[in-house]
Write an enzyme that holds these catalytic residues in place. Structure first.
Site, PDB file in Angstrom:
ATOM      1  N   ARG A 211      36.127  32.926  43.613  1.00 15.70           N
ATOM      2  CA  ARG A 211      36.003  33.846  44.757  1.00 15.70           C
ATOM      3  C   ARG A 211      34.575  33.775  45.282  1.00 15.70           C
ATOM      4  O   ARG A 211      33.629  34.132  44.554  1.00 15.70           O
ATOM      5  CB  ARG A 211      36.278  35.293  44.324  1.00 15.70           C
ATOM      6  CG  ARG A 211      37.608  35.508  43.622  1.00 15.70           C
ATOM      7  CD  ARG A 211      38.709  35.859  44.592  1.00 15.70           C
ATOM      8  NE  ARG A 211      40.011  35.783  43.962  1.00 15.70           N
ATOM      9  CZ  ARG A 211      40.744  36.841  43.618  1.00 15.70           C
ATOM     10  NH1 ARG A 211      40.295  38.051  43.859  1.00 15.70           N
ATOM     11  NH2 ARG A 211      41.922  36.669  43.069  1.00 15.70           N
ATOM     12  N   GLU A 213      32.834  35.678  46.859  1.00 25.26           N
ATOM     13  CA  GLU A 213      32.440  37.026  47.296  1.00 25.26           C
ATOM     14  C   GLU A 213      30.930  37.120  47.266  1.00 25.26           C
ATOM     15  O   GLU A 213      30.297  36.702  46.307  1.00 25.26           O
ATOM     16  CB  GLU A 213      33.061  38.070  46.351  1.00 25.26           C
ATOM     17  CG  GLU A 213      34.571  38.166  46.507  1.00 25.26           C
ATOM     18  CD  GLU A 213      35.288  38.737  45.276  1.00 25.26           C
ATOM     19  OE1 GLU A 213      34.648  38.855  44.208  1.00 25.26           O
ATOM     20  OE2 GLU A 213      36.483  39.026  45.402  1.00 25.26           O
ATOM     21  N   ARG A 219      31.336  44.220  37.956  1.00 21.02           N
ATOM     22  CA  ARG A 219      32.764  43.982  37.687  1.00 21.02           C
ATOM     23  C   ARG A 219      33.274  42.661  38.244  1.00 21.02           C
ATOM     24  O   ARG A 219      34.410  42.295  38.051  1.00 21.02           O
ATOM     25  CB  ARG A 219      33.610  45.106  38.311  1.00 21.02           C
ATOM     26  CG  ARG A 219      33.451  46.442  37.689  1.00 21.02           C
ATOM     27  CD  ARG A 219      34.277  47.490  38.403  1.00 21.02           C
ATOM     28  NE  ARG A 219      33.853  47.663  39.781  1.00 21.02           N
ATOM     29  CZ  ARG A 219      34.605  47.415  40.846  1.00 21.02           C
ATOM     30  NH1 ARG A 219      35.832  46.982  40.716  1.00 21.02           N
ATOM     31  NH2 ARG A 219      34.135  47.606  42.063  1.00 21.02           N
ATOM     32  N   HIS A 220      32.433  41.978  39.040  1.00 23.09           N
ATOM     33  CA  HIS A 220      32.899  40.771  39.722  1.00 23.09           C
ATOM     34  C   HIS A 220      32.115  39.534  39.301  1.00 23.09           C
ATOM     35  O   HIS A 220      30.905  39.600  39.116  1.00 23.09           O
ATOM     36  CB  HIS A 220      32.747  40.922  41.239  1.00 23.09           C
ATOM     37  CG  HIS A 220      33.675  41.934  41.825  1.00 23.09           C
ATOM     38  ND1 HIS A 220      33.323  43.246  41.985  1.00 23.09           N
ATOM     39  CD2 HIS A 220      34.951  41.823  42.261  1.00 23.09           C
ATOM     40  CE1 HIS A 220      34.343  43.910  42.513  1.00 23.09           C
ATOM     41  NE2 HIS A 220      35.346  43.079  42.681  1.00 23.09           N
ATOM     42  N   GLU A 352      40.007  49.303  37.968  1.00 22.71           N
ATOM     43  CA  GLU A 352      41.181  48.456  38.191  1.00 22.71           C
ATOM     44  C   GLU A 352      41.144  47.246  37.279  1.00 22.71           C
ATOM     45  O   GLU A 352      40.119  46.593  37.144  1.00 22.71           O
ATOM     46  CB  GLU A 352      41.205  47.971  39.649  1.00 22.71           C
ATOM     47  CG  GLU A 352      42.393  47.051  39.925  1.00 22.71           C
ATOM     48  CD  GLU A 352      42.240  46.152  41.154  1.00 22.71           C
ATOM     49  OE1 GLU A 352      41.657  46.584  42.142  1.00 22.71           O
ATOM     50  OE2 GLU A 352      42.740  45.008  41.090  1.00 22.71           O
ATOM     51  N   SER A 355      46.454  43.672  39.545  1.00 21.31           N
ATOM     52  CA  SER A 355      47.393  44.065  40.578  1.00 21.31           C
ATOM     53  C   SER A 355      48.615  43.163  40.507  1.00 21.31           C
ATOM     54  O   SER A 355      48.520  42.000  40.092  1.00 21.31           O
ATOM     55  CB  SER A 355      46.749  44.050  41.960  1.00 21.31           C
ATOM     56  OG  SER A 355      46.052  42.864  42.135  1.00 21.31           O
ATOM     57  N   ARG A 403      37.475  40.887  32.863  1.00 22.63           N
ATOM     58  CA  ARG A 403      37.535  42.303  33.277  1.00 22.63           C
ATOM     59  C   ARG A 403      38.258  43.112  32.197  1.00 22.63           C
ATOM     60  O   ARG A 403      37.846  44.221  31.850  1.00 22.63           O
ATOM     61  CB  ARG A 403      38.246  42.389  34.627  1.00 22.63           C
ATOM     62  CG  ARG A 403      38.475  43.751  35.209  1.00 22.63           C
ATOM     63  CD  ARG A 403      37.358  44.265  36.103  1.00 22.63           C
ATOM     64  NE  ARG A 403      37.038  43.490  37.277  1.00 22.63           N
ATOM     65  CZ  ARG A 403      37.551  43.694  38.496  1.00 22.63           C
ATOM     66  NH1 ARG A 403      38.426  44.645  38.685  1.00 22.63           N
ATOM     67  NH2 ARG A 403      37.163  42.949  39.507  1.00 22.63           N
TER      68      ARG A 403
HETATM   69  P1  ATP Z   1      38.814  43.905  43.059  1.00 19.41           P
HETATM   70  O1  ATP Z   1      39.412  44.984  43.951  1.00 19.41           O
HETATM   71  O2  ATP Z   1      38.354  44.397  41.739  1.00 19.41           O
HETATM   72  O3  ATP Z   1      37.792  43.069  43.778  1.00 19.41           O
HETATM   73  P2  ATP Z   1      41.022  42.237  43.771  1.00 19.41           P
HETATM   74  O4  ATP Z   1      41.831  43.271  44.452  1.00 19.41           O
HETATM   75  O5  ATP Z   1      40.319  41.212  44.582  1.00 19.41           O
HETATM   76  O6  ATP Z   1      40.012  42.923  42.722  1.00 19.41           O
HETATM   77  P3  ATP Z   1      43.123  40.593  42.807  1.00 19.41           P
HETATM   78  O7  ATP Z   1      42.864  39.542  43.826  1.00 19.41           O
HETATM   79  O8  ATP Z   1      44.362  41.375  42.894  1.00 19.41           O
HETATM   80  O9  ATP Z   1      41.901  41.567  42.679  1.00 19.41           O
HETATM   81  O10 ATP Z   1      42.978  39.906  41.372  1.00 19.41           O
HETATM   82  C1  ATP Z   1      43.704  40.344  40.239  1.00 19.41           C
HETATM   83  C2  ATP Z   1      42.775  40.688  39.081  1.00 19.41           C
HETATM   84  O11 ATP Z   1      41.846  39.630  38.868  1.00 19.41           O
HETATM   85  C3  ATP Z   1      41.907  41.909  39.305  1.00 19.41           C
HETATM   86  O12 ATP Z   1      42.594  43.088  39.013  1.00 19.41           O
HETATM   87  C4  ATP Z   1      40.804  41.663  38.310  1.00 19.41           C
HETATM   88  O13 ATP Z   1      41.208  41.919  36.969  1.00 19.41           O
HETATM   89  C5  ATP Z   1      40.607  40.179  38.435  1.00 19.41           C
HETATM   90  N1  ATP Z   1      39.566  39.853  39.425  1.00 19.41           N
HETATM   91  C6  ATP Z   1      39.693  39.778  40.766  1.00 19.41           C
HETATM   92  N2  ATP Z   1      38.548  39.429  41.342  1.00 19.41           N
HETATM   93  C7  ATP Z   1      37.645  39.268  40.351  1.00 19.41           C
HETATM   94  C8  ATP Z   1      36.283  38.882  40.310  1.00 19.41           C
HETATM   95  N3  ATP Z   1      35.603  38.579  41.405  1.00 19.41           N
HETATM   96  N4  ATP Z   1      35.677  38.797  39.101  1.00 19.41           N
HETATM   97  C9  ATP Z   1      36.364  39.079  37.963  1.00 19.41           C
HETATM   98  N5  ATP Z   1      37.658  39.434  37.931  1.00 19.41           N
HETATM   99  C10 ATP Z   1      38.304  39.538  39.109  1.00 19.41           C
END
Ligand code: ATP
Length: 429
Positions: A211, A213, A219-220, A352, A355, A403
């Site tokens: 990602r 981001e 958390r990310h 979270e 999902s 996570r």
């Molecule tokens: P968040 O709202 O925490 O950014 P997201 O809605 O982008 O997460 P999803 O795309 O649904 O998350 O990804 C499913 C799962 O993967 C998340 O619940 C989390 O456990 C993990 N996850 C998502 N993005 C990240 C990240 N950048 N770093 C670590 N774990 C992640």
């Protein structure tokens, strides 16, 4: 190389000659005796050298901390060593000498700053409490894998170099793929759904997700390990049942193997009780509005608002029935109320973890959902095609391994659960 682990010597009460291979953590030379405090992956021990008994004892006394040696000797059961294992050396072979000074101490009373630790991860993880996190992570994943295996899932590996963004978003790393531009995959979502059309029924994947981001949070990560499942002839309720059971089995495996070490290092994880409570998005909204904060339908929860919900639950719970506008195109709208979806997030207190959802399996609804989200369906032809020739109803979820470990073990930062974190500023080591 013939050797025993220090923990096995204690557990099996090995008598007579023992062989260990260890790092030297400390050396004390007294009048008649030299004491080495040593460490292997399983624990610590004391090695006692009676002066005058080894040819190379002077060289050994001069070794820097963190040098690696092999020791042949006898376990002295009557020793008063506070480490519990005292081996009287008969032969010591030097396997590798360490330089000094160390870029990072292994047993310093004051912890170095996080950047110094991450820059010197090869030493940082020699600390037993840091290594434990990765042992826990591995064991938990093993428990989850065993559970999937018992439920007739197959483990799959989908491509990480892809031509289209999974959710059309901007958070993509591009890579040059010969004369074309490609991306590092954000999630195996599209491919695991195509596998449902292949008739593989129940699949899981453990692999990297990327990602791009920009934000830098605790958390990310920009590269994380995603555990994904997809199941045919299933809805969101089936997916939630697989999720709570997968976590239960992972935690059981973790506790059965590491509870002593976890207790020693202050990591407390409760056994998981299933089923997890479920609360709807609308019920959460009411709780928040009752607490004097305002949340409009379709808005995401702020961290403060999640605390209000988290205060009502202790541990795991699901937030279900999310608004359609908040979920990706592949999420199934509720047949009785299309403004909502058959979807869920798994939460732990206010955080979270996962999902998931039932997915759209009808290609016309899917194309409409693409357009509603401002995406061009023609960029996803390879995906939509798999829905036109017999796609079963299906559901699934994705969970970030780091996570999950961070939240379960109460770690302050996701990087603590990542060997070599990739974040906005770090790609080395
Ligand atoms: P968040 O709202 O925490 O950014 P997201 O809605 O982008 O997460 P999803 O795309 O649904 O998350 O990804 C499913 C799962 O993967 C998340 O619940 C989390 O456990 C993990 N996850 C998502 N993005 C990240 C990240 N950048 N770093 C670590 N774990 C992640």
């Amino acid at each position: 190389m013939q050797r025993s682990l220090i923990s096995d010597i204690i557990a099996n009460d090995i008598e007579g000659e023992v062989n260990i291979a260890v790092w030297i953590q400390d050396t004390r030379s007294l009048k008649n005796v030299i004491f080495l405090t040593v460490r292997d992956t399983s624990g610590m021990a004391q090695v006692t050298i009676r002066k005058g008994t080894l040819d190379n004892e002077e060289k050994i006394v001069g070794l820097n901390r963190e040098s690696v040696i092999a020791v042949k000797g006898k376990w002295d059961r009557k020793s008063a060593s506070k480490l519990g294992v005292d081996i009287v050396a008969e032969k010591i072979e030097i396997l590798n000498e360490s330089l000094a000074p160390l870029p990072l101490g292994v047993d310093d009373p004051v912890e170095a700053d996080f950047d110094t630790r991450l820059n010197n991860r090869f030493i940082d993880i020699r600390k037993p409490e840091k290594a434990l996190i990765f042992q826990i992570e591995s064991t938990m994943l093993w428990g989850i894998r065993k559970f999937f295996n018992s439920q007739e899932f197959i483990e799959v590996h989908t491509p990480k170099i892809v031509a289209a963004a999974t959710e059309g978003g901007a958070d993509l790393f591009s890579v040059k793929y010969f004369e074309k531009e490609a991306y590092l995959n954000q999630s195996p979502q599209l491919y695991k759904e195509i596998l449902m059309s292949c008739g593989l029924d129940r699949v899981f994947e453990v692999g990297p997700a990327f990602r791009a981001e920009q934000h830098n949070t605790t958390r990310h990560l920009n590269e994380f390990t995603s555990i994904d499942i997809e199941v045919s002839f299933a809805d969101h309720n089936d997916a939630m049942a697989f999720l709570e059971n997968a976590i239960k089995h992972g935690v059981d495996e973790m506790l059965s193997r590491h509870s002593d070490q976890m207790e020693k290092h202050g990591i407390h994880v409760d056994r998981v009780k299933t089923p997890f409570p479920r609360i709807t998005y609308e019920e959460c909204r009411k709780l928040i509005n009752d607490a004097g904060m305002n949340l409009e339908f379709g808005d995401d929860f702020s961290p403060e608002q999640l605390k209000v919900i988290g205060n009502k639950f202790n541990g795991f719970y699901f937030i279900i029935d999310w608004p359609s506008s908040m979920r990706p195109f592949y999420t199934m709208p509720k047949p009785e109320d299309p403004a909502l979806t058959n979807s869920f997030d798994l939460q732990f207190n206010e955080l979270e973890i996962t999902s998931g959802a039932q997915r759209v399996h009808n290609p016309e609804i899917l194309e409409k959902r693409f357009l509603d989200k401002g995406l061009n369906p023609s960029e996803f032809d390879f995906y939509i095609k798999a829905f036109k020739y017999g796609m079963p109803p299906h559901a699934g979820w994705a969970i970030g391994l780091e996570r999950l470990v961070m939240i379960l073990c109460g770690l302050p930062n996701i990087r603590e659960a990542t060997l070599f974190p990739r974040d906005r500023t770090r790609i080395v080591p």
